[in-house]
Design a protein around this motif. Structure first.
Motif, mmCIF file in Angstrom:
data_model
loop_
_atom_site.group_PDB
_atom_site.id
_atom_site.type_symbol
_atom_site.label_atom_id
_atom_site.label_comp_id
_atom_site.label_asym_id
_atom_site.label_seq_id
_atom_site.Cartn_x
_atom_site.Cartn_y
_atom_site.Cartn_z
ATOM 1 N N SER A 4 -7.536 -3.805 2.738
ATOM 2 C CA SER A 4 -6.715 -4.689 1.909
ATOM 3 C C SER A 4 -6.946 -6.120 2.384
ATOM 4 O O SER A 4 -6.350 -6.556 3.379
ATOM 5 C CB SER A 4 -5.232 -4.320 2.048
ATOM 6 O OG SER A 4 -4.404 -5.316 1.478
ATOM 7 N N VAL A 35 -8.074 -4.009 -3.245
ATOM 8 C CA VAL A 35 -8.088 -2.933 -2.255
ATOM 9 C C VAL A 35 -9.287 -2.027 -2.522
ATOM 10 O O VAL A 35 -9.658 -1.789 -3.683
ATOM 11 C CB VAL A 35 -6.763 -2.136 -2.286
ATOM 12 C CG1 VAL A 35 -6.590 -1.387 -3.608
ATOM 13 C CG2 VAL A 35 -6.669 -1.190 -1.096
ATOM 14 N N LEU A 95 0.813 -1.216 0.000
ATOM 15 C CA LEU A 95 0.000 0.000 0.000
ATOM 16 C C LEU A 95 0.849 1.269 0.000
ATOM 17 O O LEU A 95 0.499 2.257 -0.654
ATOM 18 C CB LEU A 95 -0.912 0.041 1.233
ATOM 19 C CG LEU A 95 -2.213 -0.747 1.219
ATOM 20 C CD1 LEU A 95 -1.948 -2.243 1.322
ATOM 21 C CD2 LEU A 95 -3.117 -0.304 2.378
ATOM 22 N N VAL A 155 -2.400 -3.192 -5.771
ATOM 23 C CA VAL A 155 -2.760 -3.981 -4.587
ATOM 24 C C VAL A 155 -4.086 -4.694 -4.863
ATOM 25 O O VAL A 155 -5.087 -4.043 -5.199
ATOM 26 C CB VAL A 155 -2.873 -3.082 -3.342
ATOM 27 C CG1 VAL A 155 -3.334 -3.897 -2.130
ATOM 28 C CG2 VAL A 155 -1.528 -2.414 -3.044
ATOM 29 N N SER A 187 -2.088 2.819 -3.599
ATOM 30 C CA SER A 187 -2.379 1.382 -3.592
ATOM 31 C C SER A 187 -2.858 0.910 -4.958
ATOM 32 O O SER A 187 -2.459 -0.159 -5.437
ATOM 33 C CB SER A 187 -3.443 1.056 -2.540
ATOM 34 O OG SER A 187 -3.058 1.498 -1.261
ATOM 35 N N THR A 205 -3.796 -8.807 2.851
ATOM 36 C CA THR A 205 -2.764 -8.661 3.875
ATOM 37 C C THR A 205 -2.901 -9.799 4.881
ATOM 38 O O THR A 205 -4.005 -10.134 5.308
ATOM 39 C CB THR A 205 -2.876 -7.300 4.582
ATOM 40 O OG1 THR A 205 -2.694 -6.262 3.607
ATOM 41 C CG2 THR A 205 -1.833 -7.158 5.663
#
Length: 423
Positions: free
Chosen positions: A148, A124, A61, A121, A116, A151
């Motif tokens: 997110s 997200v 991020l 990502v 991000s 993660t």
């Protein structure tokens, strides 16, 4: 007598997660006959940064688009998942919330969200209000958040040990309790094994090529080989508070982070679920007076005087003096830190919080007082023609663990393109 020294094609100095990952991949990627040794000054691997951290698998991020951190973080994360699956190492994709608690943080949250997106990502998204946040984490308060979902958390020390075991199973060798005091390359071009490595206890080996992954001592080890001390390593201690399993399991299941302030170099204290079911709160960021100073009572006169004498540190300190005092106050008075955390999780029970651990982060610093933001890998010389056979990992803080397998591939590729010839 030197002719009797053990000889290797590649010596990797440092048994942290990056050293172990690179040793494992070296045995997998290089010719089967390649003799690889991993040396470590402690009696086990992952003893320092690799075994003293939040245990988060990051998704990228925060990092500047197209930086090494951005490129290698997500690649390393998914390689970590694949490796853990193959080795049956447990991990949890518990997700992450970066939470704004007031209107002044919304602009920074939006900027972080765009970053991000630029970094790709996966999945997200922005949570627009408290109700959306609490669908993810019922006990979290905030007015907006980035979510997110990929993660994750893992025990990085377990992963590091698995890398070591895999390396040894493939025929690699390991030398523990090998504290390096000499790293010297012979000027004689006829030498097949031109690099001598000597330990404090008198052990010696020779190698054709060397990679150093020495974390808190990366600058000093680089200097042994004739490279510059720049960038300088500044030890930053991060202290954690904790909640026991019986409380944590009913409170949170997701990583919760504050919106980072771009004026400061660290992410701020956060909530991290642990693989054992407990919860860690932190870390803060205070200067350590010892490169391995895990408490206030760990003091090294050499480390302290060296830091004070360094112009870059004095410039850094003057720039962040108020923030540094603020972090120090929260370190001494943990209730102050708890009150900050309760803004995000009001149900956090102060009476159950206790001190659990501390780690020391190796942060590279330039002479003009700027913290090095990206990974740095260099040989200390300008060209292959100068005959260098040594590559140094000069700066690999978070997300170093997440990126470890991707970093290992990058390092081996860089060495092969620059000077490594083991075919």
């Amino acid at each position: 007598m030197r002719n009797n020294l053990k000889q290797f094609d590649l010596a990797i100095v440092g048994g942290g997660i990056i050293g172990c990952a690179t040793a494992m991949l070296a045995k997998r990627m290089l010719p089967a006959s390649t003799r690889v040794v991993l040396i470590e000054k402690e009696n086990t691997v992952g003893f320092h940064q690799s075994g003293r951290n939040s245990g988060v698998v990051h998704m990228g991020l925060y990092y500047k688009p197209n930086s090494l951190k951005a490129r290698l973080c997500q690649e390393g994360a998914f390689e970590t998942f694949a490796y853990c699956d193959s080795q049956k190492i447990p991990y949890k994709k518990c997700g992450k919330l970066v939470v704004a608690i007031n209107q002044s943080e919304l602009g920074r949250l939006e900027n972080l969200f765009q970053n991000s997106i630029n970094n790709g990502v996966p999945d997200v998204r922005i949570l627009e209000n408290k109700q959306e946040i609490q669908r993810v984490e019922p006990n979290c308060e905030g007015i907006s958040a980035i979510y997110s979902p990929y993660t994750a958390i893992v025990d990085w020390k377990v992963v590091t040990e698995s890398f070591r075991q895999s390396f040894l199973k493939m025929g690699g060798e390991m030398m523990l309790n090998f504290e390096l005091i000499e790293l010297r390359q012979s000027p004689q071009s006829s030498q097949i094994f031109p690099i001598v490595l000597k330990s404090k206890k008198g052990q010696s080996i020779r190698s054709r090529y060397v990679l150093t992954c020495c974390g808190l001592f990366s600058d000093r080890v680089a200097k042994l080989s004739g490279s510059s001390l720049e960038p300088k390593i500044v030890p930053i201690r991060g202290e954690y508070l904790g909640l026991p399993q019986r409380v944590a399991r009913g409170l949170l299941s997701t990583n919760i982070y504050p919106v980072p302030d771009p004026k400061f170099p660290f992410l701020g204290v956060h909530f991290t679920p642990r693989m054992d079911g407990s919860l860690w709160l932190g870390p803060n960021a205070v200067f350590a007076s010892h490169r391995e100073g895990y408490s206030y009572f760990d003091i090294s006169l050499r480390d302290t005087l060296e830091l004070i004498a360094y112009p870059g540190f004095r410039k850094l300190s003057s720039r962040y003096i108020m923030k540094g005092l603020d972090e120090l106050t929260s370190s001494v008075f943990s209730r102050r830190q708890i009150r900050i955390l309760q803004k995000y999780v009001p149900k956090l029970p102060a009476s159950e919080v206790y001190r659990v651990s501390a780690g020391v982060r190796a942060q590279a610093l330039t002479i003009d007082g700027k913290l090095v933001d990206d990974f740095v890998f260099d040989s200390g010389v300008s060209s292959e023609a100068e005959g260098c056979r040594i590559l140094h990992v000069r700066n690999a803080p978070s997300p170093g663990a997440t990126s470890s397998l991707a970093i290992a591939k990058y390092l081996l590729d860089k060495m092969q393109k620059s000077f490594l010839n083991l075919t």
